[in-house]
Design an enzyme around this catalytic site. Sequence first.
Site: not given
Length: 137
Positions: A7, A9, A16, A51-53, A75-76, A113
């Site tokens: 993975d 992250d 994070e 996006k889900e977050r 943007a993030k 991931t």
Amino acid sequence: MPALIFDVDGTLAETEELHRQAFNRAFADHGIGWQWDETLYRDLLRVTGGKERIIAYAQGQGGMAVPDAARLHAAKTGHYVDAVDGGRLALRPGIAALIAEARARGVGLAIATTTSRDNVDSLLAHTLGPDHGFDVI
């Protein structure tokens, strides 16, 4: 062992905090008054996917309209990649040696991931270089 699958992250790198900062910069860029602190973000990590977050957080704000999550997330990602490109992220201790040893022994390397390809490419380019050794991403 035929292959190692990583993975990204939290596995290849502790990403994070940089993600959290990038989310906050994207919110500010778009005039959204959100500020995710470390405790809140840790709780939000139970939701898989950026996006889900964003959507889950908006829905939990008591009737708040859900912003354009795809636009905010793009943007993030831009802010995150800029930070990684600027040298603000390193591999976790021992990861580079593990990857080198696996390559030397002919063990396949892969990444599985939910993070975006831009994030993965930036991390690999700035930590392992263009010959990162991963067979599949």
